[in-house]
Each structure stands twice: as structure tokens, then as C-alpha cells.
Design a protein around this motif. Sequence first.
Motif, PDB file in Angstrom:
ATOM      1  N   LEU A  85       0.924  -1.347   0.051  1.00  0.00           N
ATOM      2  CA  LEU A  85      -0.021   0.001  -0.069  1.00  0.00           C
ATOM      3  C   LEU A  85       0.769   1.201   0.104  1.00  0.00           C
ATOM      4  CD1 LEU A  85      -2.843   1.264   0.184  1.00  0.00           C
ATOM      5  CD2 LEU A  85      -2.580   1.218   2.539  1.00  0.00           C
ATOM      6  N   SER A 142       1.440   3.559  -3.368  1.00  0.00           N
ATOM      7  CA  SER A 142       0.922   4.818  -3.310  1.00  0.00           C
ATOM      8  C   SER A 142       1.872   5.861  -3.594  1.00  0.00           C
ATOM      9  CB  SER A 142       0.558   5.028  -1.597  1.00  0.00           C
ATOM     10  OG  SER A 142      -0.594   4.342  -1.477  1.00  0.00           O
ATOM     11  N   ILE A 169       4.607  10.506   2.256  1.00  0.00           N
ATOM     12  CA  ILE A 169       4.615   8.942   2.334  1.00  0.00           C
ATOM     13  C   ILE A 169       5.904   8.165   2.304  1.00  0.00           C
ATOM     14  CG2 ILE A 169       4.001   6.973   0.982  1.00  0.00           C
ATOM     15  CD1 ILE A 169       1.232   8.297   0.389  1.00  0.00           C
ATOM     16  N   GLN A 193       3.453  12.493  -1.762  1.00  0.00           N
ATOM     17  CA  GLN A 193       4.326  11.542  -1.915  1.00  0.00           C
ATOM     18  C   GLN A 193       5.594  11.593  -1.138  1.00  0.00           C
ATOM     19  OE1 GLN A 193       6.722  11.916  -5.460  1.00  0.00           O
ATOM     20  NE2 GLN A 193       6.836   9.639  -5.625  1.00  0.00           N
TER      21      GLN A 193
END
Length: 293
Positions: free
Chosen positions: A71, A75, A173, A170
Motif C-alpha cells: 500500500l 501509493s 509517504i 508523496q
Amino acid sequence: MDWIKKHRWLFFGLCTLLTWGVWGEFSELIEHEGFPSNYVYVVWAFSMVPCAVVALWLAGWTLDYSPRALLLGMSAGFLGAGGQLVLFEALRFGPAYIVFPVVSMSPIVTIALSLGLLHESANRIQRFGIVIALAAIFFLSWQDGAHDKAVKGGLWLVLAAVVFVAWGVQGYIMKFANASMRAESIFFYMMLTGLILVPVALCMAGPRDTAVDTELWVKGFFTQMLNSIGALTLVYAYRYGKAIIISPMQGLAPLITMVLSLLIFAVVPGPMLSVGLVLAVIALVALSMEKTE
């Protein structure tokens, strides 16, 4: 070597700064030689493959494949690669001189999320550097629009805002994922999502009437390899450093591009870019200061 071990975040951050700066200069040269901008994404996606192989080799051919890793990795990949495709669309409706200043400020999102959710902090000098870096990024992204195409409605702003948010999230993450999975695995999934979106990029590019020389394809591939290497070192920088420092630092890559243009082609920057250059130097020095308060 001792300095690198002690300052890994700075070493990898500077590697990204250098490779992306050189990439920026050579990508302009390749475009002037006739390499179609619509195919840049395709070449970039495939240039990620050898970098991902090297990354997995460094990790002992170990890949994180838990649902959480999938994930987070996918992502980060879709936000980055998808953002590039949306950027191409934004440039269809709005000229580069107004699109890039909006997109380039994506570190603001990364910084906000990292401050609010990761509770990162910086010393006084670094906080000063963050502010100066954001100002430098804006000036460095400035482009002369006197002879550019006209703006087509307001869709360009919506698309640019999508890229602004996507690339900012981004960055967050990438930092968040590094706490629970290997940096090499993050990059592998970034490569994988880039390849998955290649058919979309080809559909967006449409058919071409003229063929592209093999030499240009090779030059384009190795030019985009610099981009991919910078992306890999960026993941490592996020592993060892704070997102609120790494994010604005990577946005200063145009500083290297400008210096190369000045040294190689004697291209003197205009007033706006000159201000950005000075601010970028100040920001880099400030962001590199690790002294605690």
C-alpha cells in the motif's frame, strides 16, 4: 567515509540535488535535438528498472511484500508517476511559466504533513533555511512567458493543484514508509507503478508522424537515468533525514542546472532566476546546519 556515515541524509540529499540538476540541463539539450516531450515519461519509466535492480541487490534481493508495504510503496509510486502525467495535461491548458511555479511549491504539503503528523522539528537555522528554500524554489521555477502560448481557461490551475498535492503527499509517504519498510522496496514499487502507467502515457502521447532516431532514444534513456538515480537517492535521504529538511532541499535542483548553463553555455540568468540562485545557496547552507539549539 566517516562524514558520509555521520551525515547520510545530507549526502543522499546532495546526490539528488546534483543528479536532478544535471538531468535538468541535459533534458533541455535532448529536447532541442528533437526528442518528443510526449515520450519522456516512457523513457523515464524504463530508466527506473536498472536503478531498482541495483537497489534490490544492495538490499540482498529482499523485497517487503506485506499488505502495508504494498500500500505504501504503490501509493508513493502512483502519486509520483501519476503526478507527472497530470503535469503533462496541465501544460496543454496552461503555459509552463505559470504551471511550474505552482507545482514547484509541493514541498509545502510535505512540510505541513510532516510537522502535523510526524511531529518533526528543526533548529532555528534550519527553519530559516526552509523558508528561504521555499522562496528560492519559487524564483528558480520562474520562466519567461512573454512568448509562450496563451492560457486556456482555468483547468490548468486545477491540474497543477492536483500535481502540487500529489507530489507533496508523496514526499510525506516516502518518509512515513521508511519507518516500516526498506528504502529499496519503496523504490521498487515506485518503479513498478511507473511501468504500469506507461500505456496511459502512450495513449496521452498519441501517434507521431515522424520516427525518432535510435540515437535520440539512447540519449533520452541515459538522460532520464539521472532522474531515476536522483529518485533513488531521494528515498535514501528520506530514510536518514527529516522530511521538512529533505523536501525543500530537493526542490533546489534548478540551482545546479543554472550553474551548468552559466559555465558551459554562458547563459546568464535573468533577475528572477538570479534572486533564486542567491537564495538557494543561502538555503542550502542553512538546511545543512545540524547544530542543536
